[in-house]
Design an enzyme around this catalytic site. Structure first.
Site, PDB file in Angstrom:
ATOM      1  N   TYR A 135     -10.380 -10.024   5.381  1.00 47.61           N
ATOM      2  CA  TYR A 135      -9.423  -9.626   6.546  1.00 47.61           C
ATOM      3  C   TYR A 135     -10.556  -9.165   7.672  1.00 47.61           C
ATOM      4  O   TYR A 135     -11.300  -8.110   7.364  1.00 47.61           O
ATOM      5  CB  TYR A 135      -8.873  -8.425   5.886  1.00 47.61           C
ATOM      6  CG  TYR A 135      -8.037  -7.727   6.944  1.00 47.61           C
ATOM      7  CD1 TYR A 135      -8.128  -7.927   8.160  1.00 47.61           C
ATOM      8  CD2 TYR A 135      -7.013  -6.457   6.436  1.00 47.61           C
ATOM      9  CE1 TYR A 135      -7.074  -7.033   9.086  1.00 47.61           C
ATOM     10  CE2 TYR A 135      -6.083  -6.190   7.099  1.00 47.61           C
ATOM     11  CZ  TYR A 135      -6.207  -6.265   8.665  1.00 47.61           C
ATOM     12  OH  TYR A 135      -5.351  -5.548   9.306  1.00 47.61           O
ATOM     13  N   LYS A 192      -7.236 -13.238   6.447  1.00 51.19           N
ATOM     14  CA  LYS A 192      -6.235 -12.641   7.542  1.00 51.19           C
ATOM     15  C   LYS A 192      -7.193 -12.459   8.730  1.00 51.19           C
ATOM     16  O   LYS A 192      -8.140 -11.512   8.615  1.00 51.19           O
ATOM     17  CB  LYS A 192      -5.615 -11.437   6.931  1.00 51.19           C
ATOM     18  CG  LYS A 192      -4.571 -11.048   8.277  1.00 51.19           C
ATOM     19  CD  LYS A 192      -4.271  -9.402   8.062  1.00 51.19           C
ATOM     20  CE  LYS A 192      -3.307  -9.126   9.202  1.00 51.19           C
ATOM     21  NZ  LYS A 192      -3.055  -7.706   9.471  1.00 51.19           N
TER      22      LYS A 192
END
Length: 296
Positions: free
Chosen positions: A134, A162
């Site tokens: 992330y 992400k």
């Protein structure tokens, strides 16, 4: 295991007037997203993970999995400042039946790329659940570079990233890596780039604005999947307009929570010290009225 794809909403964490977790309101928010066809990403940035205790993060994930009941996948955020605590939280969360977990880069500590590689490898080695990297450097101060991600993509438990760096260039860099292999995917973070990511090979998105406009987010995904690019473009245009109007007034997670609270009061306010000024509140009210969906 099958790929994880589709649109996910970084669901808000509702609080009562004493800033305690409102479990029933959280269940209703999960149900709302399920009804729109969206997956759930819990205890992320828009879920105010930075204000939640260890036990609250576990409970939030537990509620989301229970309420979703297998109808949509649930992803959970486990990122902490230290590798040790990230692993500890991940071990508790993985017991609950989430489809995967994600972890932001450590914050506060300035990490080298080698330290980030070691951090994520230790986390992935310690857990049985699939893991997304992330990237959100504006909040953590640490950036995952493409070559670092290319190295980490070879780990069998690390299945994607992400990316919330905020630029098309950043997403495109990670999409290049995803195109090199079939076991690593990109989930788009920036609300304005959902369709761009899908056009270029992203498997889906994790969006905060989906708390306000879940149907519009889902429409981007479903229209694109059906090949109706014109409708997907129209939905993305509406979504981007919401982003521009709302985020102009302050810290995005607080703006999202406030706009949703105006439509659904039970979600409560953001935990302190986040505040919404009177001027921002006045500006957000018409935005909420114009864009809030599936609130009945």
């Amino acid at each position: 295991m099958s790929k994880i794809s589709g649109c996910f909403v970084a669901i808000v964490t509702p609080f009562d007037e004493n800033e305690n977790l409102n479990e029933q309101a959280l269940r209703r928010q999960v149900e709302r997203q399920v009804s729109c066809g969206n997956g759930v990403f819990c205890a992320g940035t828009n879920g105010e993970f930075y204000t939640l205790s260890f036990a609250e993060k576990v409970r939030v994930a537990e509620i989301c999995v229970e309420q979703a009941a297998g109808r949509v996948p649930v992803l959970a955020h486990i990122g902490e400042i230290s590798t040790h605590q990230t692993i500890a939280l991940g071990k508790e969360i993985q017991k609950l039946g989430v489809a995967a977990v994600s972890a932001i880069t450590p914050s506060f500590i300035a990490c080298s790329q080698d330290e980030l590689i070691a951090h994520y490898r230790r986390v992935a080695d310690a857990l049985d659940v699939r893991l997304y990297l992330y990237n959100i450097p504006a909040r953590t101060g640490n950036t995952l570079q493409p070559e670092t991600v290319r190295t980490l993509a070879s780990h069998p438990s690390i299945i994607g990233i992400k990316d919330s760096e905020g630029t098309q260039a950043s997403i495109d860099g990670f999409l290049t890596i995803a195109r090199e292999r079939d076991d690593f995917d990109v989930l788009v973070g920036p609300d304005s780039l959902v369709l761009h990511g899908l056009k270029n090979g992203a498997q889906g998105s994790i969006s905060g604005l989906g708390n306000i406009a879940p149907q519009t987010l889902n429409r981007i995904w479903t229209s694109f999947s059906k090949g109706d690019l014109a409708d997907a473009e129209a939905a993305q245009e509406r979504y981007s307009a919401l982003r521009k109007e709302l985020y102009a007034h302050g810290f995005p997670p607080s703006m999202v929570k406030r706009a949703l609270r105006l439509a659904m009061p039970e979600v409560g306010a953001s935990r302190g010290p986040a505040l919404v000024s009177d001027a921002a509140n006045d500006a957000i009210l018409p935005i909420s009225k114009a864009y809030a969906e599936a609130v009945g």
